[in-house]
Design an enzyme around this catalytic site. Sequence first.
Site, PDB file in Angstrom:
ATOM      1  N   LEU A   1       9.233   5.547  -1.798  1.00 43.02           N
ATOM      2  CA  LEU A   1       9.462   5.575  -3.227  1.00 43.02           C
ATOM      3  C   LEU A   1      10.765   4.847  -3.549  1.00 43.02           C
ATOM      4  O   LEU A   1      11.669   4.773  -2.730  1.00 43.02           O
ATOM      5  CB  LEU A   1       9.573   7.018  -3.736  1.00 43.02           C
TER       6      LEU A   1
ATOM      7  N   ASN B   1       9.259   5.207  -8.698  1.00 43.13           N
ATOM      8  CA  ASN B   1       8.040   4.401  -8.595  1.00 43.13           C
ATOM      9  C   ASN B   1       7.582   4.378  -7.148  1.00 43.13           C
ATOM     10  O   ASN B   1       8.382   4.540  -6.217  1.00 43.13           O
ATOM     11  CB  ASN B   1       8.284   2.970  -9.079  1.00 43.13           C
ATOM     12  N   HIS B   2       6.288   4.177  -6.972  1.00 43.21           N
ATOM     13  CA  HIS B   2       5.725   3.959  -5.643  1.00 43.21           C
ATOM     14  C   HIS B   2       5.892   2.503  -5.243  1.00 43.21           C
ATOM     15  O   HIS B   2       5.888   1.615  -6.093  1.00 43.21           O
ATOM     16  CB  HIS B   2       4.230   4.308  -5.620  1.00 43.21           C
ATOM     17  N   THR B   3       6.022   2.250  -3.967  1.00 45.25           N
ATOM     18  CA  THR B   3       5.905   0.882  -3.467  1.00 45.25           C
ATOM     19  C   THR B   3       4.522   0.721  -2.853  1.00 45.25           C
ATOM     20  O   THR B   3       3.903   1.697  -2.431  1.00 45.25           O
ATOM     21  CB  THR B   3       6.979   0.571  -2.416  1.00 45.25           C
TER      22      THR B   3
END
Length: 561
Positions: A133, A118-120
Site C-alpha cells: 500500500l 492506495n493499492h499498488t
Amino acid sequence: MTDDEPQPDRLRHDYSPWLFWTEADEEARERQLRHQRELGRRAGYTIGERCFVSGLASVQNEELRLGRWTSVAAGAHLTGSLRTGSECTMNAYTVIRGTVELGNSVRIGAHTSLLGFNHTFSDPDIEVHRQPLTSLGIRVGDDVWIGSHVVVLDGVTIGDRAVVAAGAVVTRDVPAGAVVGGNPAKVIKWRVPQLAPSASARTDDLADAVAEFADTARAQAEEILARCFEPSLGGGLFVDRPGAAPTVRAQCDAIEIADLLLGRAPGQLPAAEQVERLRSWQDPKTGMVGELLPDGNQRLPGDGLFDPDAAYHVLSVGYALELLDSAFPSPVHVVAEAGPDRLIEGLEEQRWETNAWNAGHWADVLGTAVHWNRKVGHPGRPGAAEAVFGWLLTHVDPMTGMWGSARPEDGLLQIVNGFYRVSRGTFAQFGLPVPYPERVIDTVLTHSRDVRFVRPDRQNACNILDIAHPLWLTRQSGHRDDEIVQLAGGLLRDALGHWTDRLGFGFRAPHPATVGDPATTPGLQGTEMWLAVIWLLADLVGVSEALEYRPRGVHRPIPAP
C-alpha cells in the site's frame, strides 16, 4: 409514558450528532462521556471537549485526534490516522481511511469517502491485495463543506473555504475558495470570488505547462521515431507501433512528427529517398496511392471515387510530400477527369444522415484532391469545384451549421466529426468562410458536454480534434468566446496528461479503466494527431507560442498556400 404518547427516538443523536449537547439528557450525556473515556484509553487517541462519537460508528484508528465539538455519526468507518480541528462533522456512513487531516469547521456529508491510501498493482502476476500500500495522505483546510457521496482520493489537498459538490470524485487538489464538482472534479465556480486566479495567471500556468510539454516531446522525438522504424521491411519502413504492419500512413505520420518537433525529415532514411518512395507509390492511372501489404509491397488502388483503403492517402501522402518540399508527380486523375455531375453524384451517394463522419471524409478527400491538382496545373473540368461548394452550401443544416443529423445512439458525434472533415478539405483548405459559424459553435459546445466522448478516460484524438478545429475555424465570430476558452483550457490540460514518457501518445487516452485497449498504446498516429490537437487548443487559449511549433501538414490550421 402512556401508549398514546410519542416514543422517543433513541437513535436521533446517532444520526444527527450536532444536536446532542443541546438536546441530550444527563443520562445520555454520561453514557456518551463513558464511551469517550473507553476510546481514550487506546494509545494515540485524544477526544476534545463536547465531542460526540456514536456507538454505532466503527472506530478502528491507529491514531485519532478529535478537536472540540467534533462529531462522528452512526455507520461511520474510521481507520488509519485521523486528526481534526474543532467543530468538524462526519455524517452517517462516512468512510475515512488512511492518513487524513481536517481543519476547523469541516462538514462531511453522508456516504462520503476520504481514502488517504492506495493499492499498488505494478506486478500483474501478484494479486493486488498482496502488493504494498502507499499513502500520501489527504489534507482538508478550514471551513470546508464536502457533500454526500463524494470520493476524495489519496494525495489530495482541499483548500480553505472550498465546497465539494455531491457525487464528485476528487482526484487533484482543490483550490481555496473554489466550488468543484463532477468526475473527475473540476472548478465550476468560486465560493470566494476574490480567490479565483486571474485570467492572466491561468494563462501563464498553461503557457508554462505547454512549454514544458513541448520541450519533453522534442527531447524524445528521435527515440519515438526510432521505436517505430523497421529497417528490415522494404528497405526500411515505419510502423505505427512496434509489432504492427507497415502502412502508408505511418510513413507520413513519421514525417509530420519530425517536422513538428525536429524541423526536418526523420533521420532513419535520407529525405530524398523518402520523397522518391512516396512519389513512386502514386498510381499513374488513378492518381491514388494504394495501401501497403504486410511485406511492404503495395496493392494497386481501385478505380473510381474513391477506393476506401486508398482515400486517406490523398491527404497523408500529399501533405508529407509538401513538408519535404515536393508534390505528387501526377494529378489525382479520378478527380481531375470528373465533371460537375459526377462529383455531385458522389456527394449524394454518401450516407449523410447515418454516417456523416464517413461522408465528411469523402468530401475532405475530394476537396484535397482538387487542391493538389491545382498545384500541379490541373484545375479539373470546368465548374467541377464550384459544383462541390454549391452542393455543400445548399445542403448544410442552418440550425446546426453542419451536414447530416444527430442520432440517438451517439448524439451529435457524427455530424460534429463529419463537419471537421468536410470543412477541413474544402472551406478551411481554400480559405473560405463556413456557413452559419455561430450555429457551428453552438452545436460543438453542446456536443462538448457529452461525457461519452469528452470525459478524460473516454477521449480519443479524433473526437477531441473534431471539437478543437471547428471552434478554431470559427473563432473570429467572437460568439461564446469565454465558454470556448474555458473548454479549450480544460481539454488542453487533459491532452497534456495523455503523453506517455518516451513513447508519445496513443490514439485513445490512457486510463486505468482502459488498460489493455490497443488504441491506448502509443504510436505514430496518436502522437501526430494529439500534437495537432494541443496546438489548436493552445491557440484558442492564447498560449500556442509557448509550443514553438505549428502544424504544417494534414492538420494545418491555415489555408493552403
